[in-house]
Every structure is written in C-alpha cells, then in structure tokens.
Enzyme design. Structure first.
Site, PDB file in Angstrom:
ATOM      1  N   LYS A 226     -11.514  -2.981  11.441  1.00  0.00           N
ATOM      2  CA  LYS A 226     -10.325  -2.599  12.210  1.00  0.00           C
ATOM      3  C   LYS A 226     -10.357  -3.208  13.618  1.00  0.00           C
ATOM      4  O   LYS A 226      -9.326  -3.650  14.132  1.00  0.00           O
ATOM      5  CB  LYS A 226     -10.188  -1.073  12.281  1.00  0.00           C
ATOM      6  CG  LYS A 226      -9.735  -0.436  10.980  1.00  0.00           C
ATOM      7  CD  LYS A 226      -8.295  -0.832  10.646  1.00  0.00           C
ATOM      8  CE  LYS A 226      -7.810  -0.280   9.330  1.00  0.00           C
ATOM      9  NZ  LYS A 226      -6.499  -0.805   8.912  1.00  0.00           N
TER      10      LYS A 226
ATOM     11  N   TYR B 107     -15.701  -0.227   8.071  1.00  0.00           N
ATOM     12  CA  TYR B 107     -14.277   0.034   8.278  1.00  0.00           C
ATOM     13  C   TYR B 107     -13.910  -0.183   9.756  1.00  0.00           C
ATOM     14  O   TYR B 107     -12.940  -0.866  10.082  1.00  0.00           O
ATOM     15  CB  TYR B 107     -13.980   1.472   7.845  1.00  0.00           C
ATOM     16  CG  TYR B 107     -12.570   1.936   8.049  1.00  0.00           C
ATOM     17  CD1 TYR B 107     -11.517   1.382   7.330  1.00  0.00           C
ATOM     18  CD2 TYR B 107     -12.275   2.974   8.935  1.00  0.00           C
ATOM     19  CE1 TYR B 107     -10.222   1.837   7.507  1.00  0.00           C
ATOM     20  CE2 TYR B 107     -10.990   3.440   9.109  1.00  0.00           C
ATOM     21  CZ  TYR B 107      -9.964   2.869   8.392  1.00  0.00           C
ATOM     22  OH  TYR B 107      -8.685   3.327   8.565  1.00  0.00           O
TER      23      TYR B 107
ATOM     24  N   GLY C 208      -0.462   4.893  -1.125  1.00  0.00           N
ATOM     25  CA  GLY C 208      -1.557   5.543  -0.411  1.00  0.00           C
ATOM     26  C   GLY C 208      -1.079   6.742   0.386  1.00  0.00           C
ATOM     27  O   GLY C 208       0.080   7.157   0.291  1.00  0.00           O
ATOM     28  N   GLN C 209      -1.993   7.286   1.196  1.00  0.00           N
ATOM     29  CA  GLN C 209      -1.689   8.513   1.928  1.00  0.00           C
ATOM     30  C   GLN C 209      -0.530   8.313   2.903  1.00  0.00           C
ATOM     31  O   GLN C 209       0.390   9.118   2.969  1.00  0.00           O
ATOM     32  CB  GLN C 209      -2.939   8.990   2.684  1.00  0.00           C
ATOM     33  CG  GLN C 209      -2.796  10.388   3.255  1.00  0.00           C
ATOM     34  CD  GLN C 209      -3.798  10.702   4.342  1.00  0.00           C
ATOM     35  OE1 GLN C 209      -4.519   9.821   4.805  1.00  0.00           O
ATOM     36  NE2 GLN C 209      -3.867  11.947   4.753  1.00  0.00           N
TER      37      GLN C 209
ATOM     38  N   ASP D 134       2.011  -1.790  -4.437  1.00  0.00           N
ATOM     39  CA  ASP D 134       0.633  -1.303  -4.391  1.00  0.00           C
ATOM     40  C   ASP D 134      -0.106  -1.957  -5.551  1.00  0.00           C
ATOM     41  O   ASP D 134       0.515  -2.546  -6.446  1.00  0.00           O
ATOM     42  CB  ASP D 134       0.613   0.230  -4.531  1.00  0.00           C
ATOM     43  CG  ASP D 134      -0.630   0.834  -3.899  1.00  0.00           C
ATOM     44  OD1 ASP D 134      -0.503   1.513  -2.866  1.00  0.00           O
ATOM     45  OD2 ASP D 134      -1.736   0.634  -4.444  1.00  0.00           O
ATOM     46  N   ILE D 135      -1.423  -1.833  -5.519  1.00  0.00           N
ATOM     47  CA  ILE D 135      -2.228  -2.443  -6.585  1.00  0.00           C
ATOM     48  C   ILE D 135      -2.082  -1.657  -7.899  1.00  0.00           C
ATOM     49  O   ILE D 135      -2.379  -2.172  -8.968  1.00  0.00           O
ATOM     50  CB  ILE D 135      -3.703  -2.553  -6.137  1.00  0.00           C
ATOM     51  CG1 ILE D 135      -4.472  -3.548  -6.990  1.00  0.00           C
ATOM     52  CG2 ILE D 135      -4.373  -1.187  -6.130  1.00  0.00           C
ATOM     53  CD1 ILE D 135      -5.727  -4.061  -6.330  1.00  0.00           C
TER      54      ILE D 135
ATOM     55  N   GLY E  99       0.844  -1.209   0.000  1.00  0.00           N
ATOM     56  CA  GLY E  99       0.000   0.000   0.000  1.00  0.00           C
ATOM     57  C   GLY E  99       0.872   1.249   0.000  1.00  0.00           C
ATOM     58  O   GLY E  99       0.522   2.263   0.597  1.00  0.00           O
TER      59      GLY E  99
HETATM   60  N1  SER Z   1      -9.034   8.690   8.458  1.00  0.00           N
HETATM   61  C1  SER Z   1      -9.809   7.503   8.455  1.00  0.00           C
HETATM   62  C2  SER Z   1     -11.118   7.669   7.779  1.00  0.00           C
HETATM   63  O1  SER Z   1     -11.602   8.755   7.736  1.00  0.00           O
HETATM   64  C3  SER Z   1     -10.037   7.029   9.858  1.00  0.00           C
HETATM   65  O2  SER Z   1      -9.038   6.123  10.185  1.00  0.00           O
HETATM   66  O3  SER Z   1     -11.652   6.729   7.301  1.00  0.00           O
END
Ligand code: SER
Length: 318
Positions: A147, A143, A12-13, A35-36, A9
């Site tokens: 997690k 999400y 990503g950010q 990364d993909i 990844g």
């Molecule tokens: N920054 C993330 C989100 O907004 C939270 O971990 O999904």
C-alpha cells in the site's frame, strides 16, 4: 458526458456497498461491476457484471474497450492477514493489479481513478496516537508495504502521466452487506454476527488493542466524495488520512453489551495481534477535512445500533 463507472473488486467488502450506492446514483447500466468471481445469476438483474482477473492485462483491456469507463474504482486487493500467509501472491496482486489498471486508465483516457490505501501503511515507528498525515511510516506487513508503494505510484502517475488518481487510507471498515476477508480489523465485523447468533464472541485481538475504525456508510461517502471532488481540492496526490472512530475490543464489547444485554466476550489471541500492534490507534485527518470537507456521520454508539439493526433485519441469528 454521462459517466460510465467501472468497479474492479465489486464483490468484496467495500465493492458490494459501493456498487449499490453508485447504481442508485448513476443508474444500474452506467455502473459495470467486475470481480474474479463468476457472475451470480440473481445478481445480474442489478446491472452489468464481468468476471475478470485484474492481473490479466488482455482481459482488462477488452473490458475497457467494451465499456469505455470514465471513472474507475480499483478495489481488488489481498488484505493484511492473508497477505502474510501468501506474501508473494499478495505483493503480486496488489502491485501488478494496480499497474495493469493504471496503465489501462492512461491508454483509455479515463478521467478519474480511485485506489484505496490503508492504515497499514504505518508501522511500529509511527506515532500511534493521532497519527499525522506525514510521518515515519516503515510498514512491516506485505500488505502495508504494497500500500505504501502504491501510494508513491499514485503520486508518480499523477505527476508523470497526469492520471487523476485519488486515494484515502481506509481505517478498519465495519459494514453489514458483505463480510471482509483476511483482514486484521475483521473482528469488528464478526463480533456483530456472533453477538446475534450466540450472544458471545471469542476475539483474536487483546482487549486493549485500539485501532482506527469506520462505519461502511462513512467509507462509501468518503470514497465517492474524494473521487468526485473538483481537482483543485485534491492537494495530496499520494493518499489522505481518514478517521471515523477509534476503539479497542473491550470498548466495542461494552457498547454491544449495553445495547444487547447478556453479550459476553473472551479472548484467544493469534498472529493478527502483532499486525494490529504495528498500526496506529487514532488518525489525524485534518487534511481531508480541510481540502474536501470530509466529516464522518457515525460514532461508536450509532454504528453499533445500525449494525445490530441491519444484521437482524437480514435474519442473522434467527
Ligand atoms: N482492514 C484492513 C486489514 O485489516 C486494513 O486496511 O487488513
């Protein structure tokens, strides 16, 4: 033995910033990015890159066999707002991706693994102010549920298989090198781009929606510090609370106005408001402070100054 690091990844950010920092520290050839997304020619000079879908166990296995990583940072995931749109896909990527990576790490005797959790593990029944490390969680987004389940598996894999996984609960992350995608806290990055482009911003969260946030340099410092800490310092094997700063859109906009006179904000609320309201406004991270000496460097004022400076230097708005 020299470290060989694999970042999953990496585009990503978080991955973009983490890769740059780790390559400075360990040398570019000792940090394999993946990364993909297909490789971008201009980026290949920065160091080795592999196009990889973490769900593809055979491809993952081949990458581990070829590069023999000693440390793995597994950052590939679907964030909160996107996962609400594609719940099954979000669950599959976040969970199956994690299992593939953890299993490969066991098979290849990887020394350390970093896996990020999030403030999204908390939910509407959680105490919202100075949220403790251990409390009622009950996340109500896909999400957040993925997690929280992932955190339980971090502890399980450590206890059952001895896999040395380290994890922190990232707050909303604010950086300039890469934009976030599909998160609820993304407004706090986009606002800087729009401030420089048009000196105004339309925010999708209400003005008084406080959330825990962190400048990216602090997040990268925490990520590397916890991953490199001596095993005796890691007393929480699920995931550590982590705090940088807390603010709502109004407070952030006032600081931007102070540093950039004439900036204006208005509000058009969307479905992300409900997600934000289910999360804490501030976090108690005393365990991270005590166990592995966590301390953030940035506050609201210095973060805003740095974001405006770095994005301007990149040419945003000019
Ligand atoms: N920054 C993330 C989100 O907004 C939270 O971990 O999904």
């Amino acid at each position: 033995m020299a470290e060989k690091i694999l970042i999953l990844g990496s585009e990503g950010q978080v991955g973009t910033d983490l890769a740059a920092t780790l390559r400075d520290k360990y040398g570019k050839d000792n940090v394999v990015c993946s990364d993909i997304k297909p490789a971008i020619d201009e980026k290949l000079d920065l160091g080795p890159y592999v196009e990889l879908n973490v769900m593809d166990r055979a491809a993952l296995e081949a990458v581990f066999s070829e590069h023999k990583p000693t440390m793995v940072y597994h950052l590939a995931a679907m964030l909160s707002a996107t996962a609400e749109k594609f719940p099954r896909k979000g669950w599959d990527l976040n969970m199956e991706g994690m299992f593939s990576v953890f299993d490969a790490c066991i098979d290849h005797k990887v020394k350390r693994v970093f896996w990020p959790s999030s403030i999204a593990v908390f939910g509407p029944n959680t105490p919202r102010i100075n949220t403790p490390q251990n409390c009622v969680m009950d996340p109500n987004t896909i999400y957040g549920i993925s997690k929280l389940a992932g955190e339980r598996f971090c502890e399980y894999y450590y206890e059952k298989y001895g896999l040395d996984v380290r994890s922190i609960r990232y707050p909303g992350l604010i950086g300039w090198k890469a934009k976030p995608g599909g998160g609820t806290t993304d407004y706090a990055v986009d606002i800087f781009h729009q401030a420089l482009i048009q000196n105004s911003y339309t925010c999708f969260l209400k003005e008084d929606t406080g959330l825990p946030m962190m400048y990216m340099d602090d997040a990268i410092k925490a990520t590397i510090d916890i991953t490199e800490a001596d095993p005796s310092q890691i007393k929480i094997r699920s995931s550590y609370n982590l705090s940088g700063m807390s603010f709502d859109p109004k407070t952030l906009s006032e600081e931007i106005m102070r540093q950039r006179p004439g900036f204006t904000i208005d509000y058009e609320i969307d479905g992300r408001q409900k997600i934000a309201e289910s999360w804490p406004t501030s976090i108690d991270d005393s365990a991270a402070k005590n166990d592995w000496n966590w301390k953030p460097d940035y506050n609201l004022e210095t973060m805003v100054a740095e974001m405006l400076k770095q994005l301007s230097a990149m040419g945003v708005g000019s």
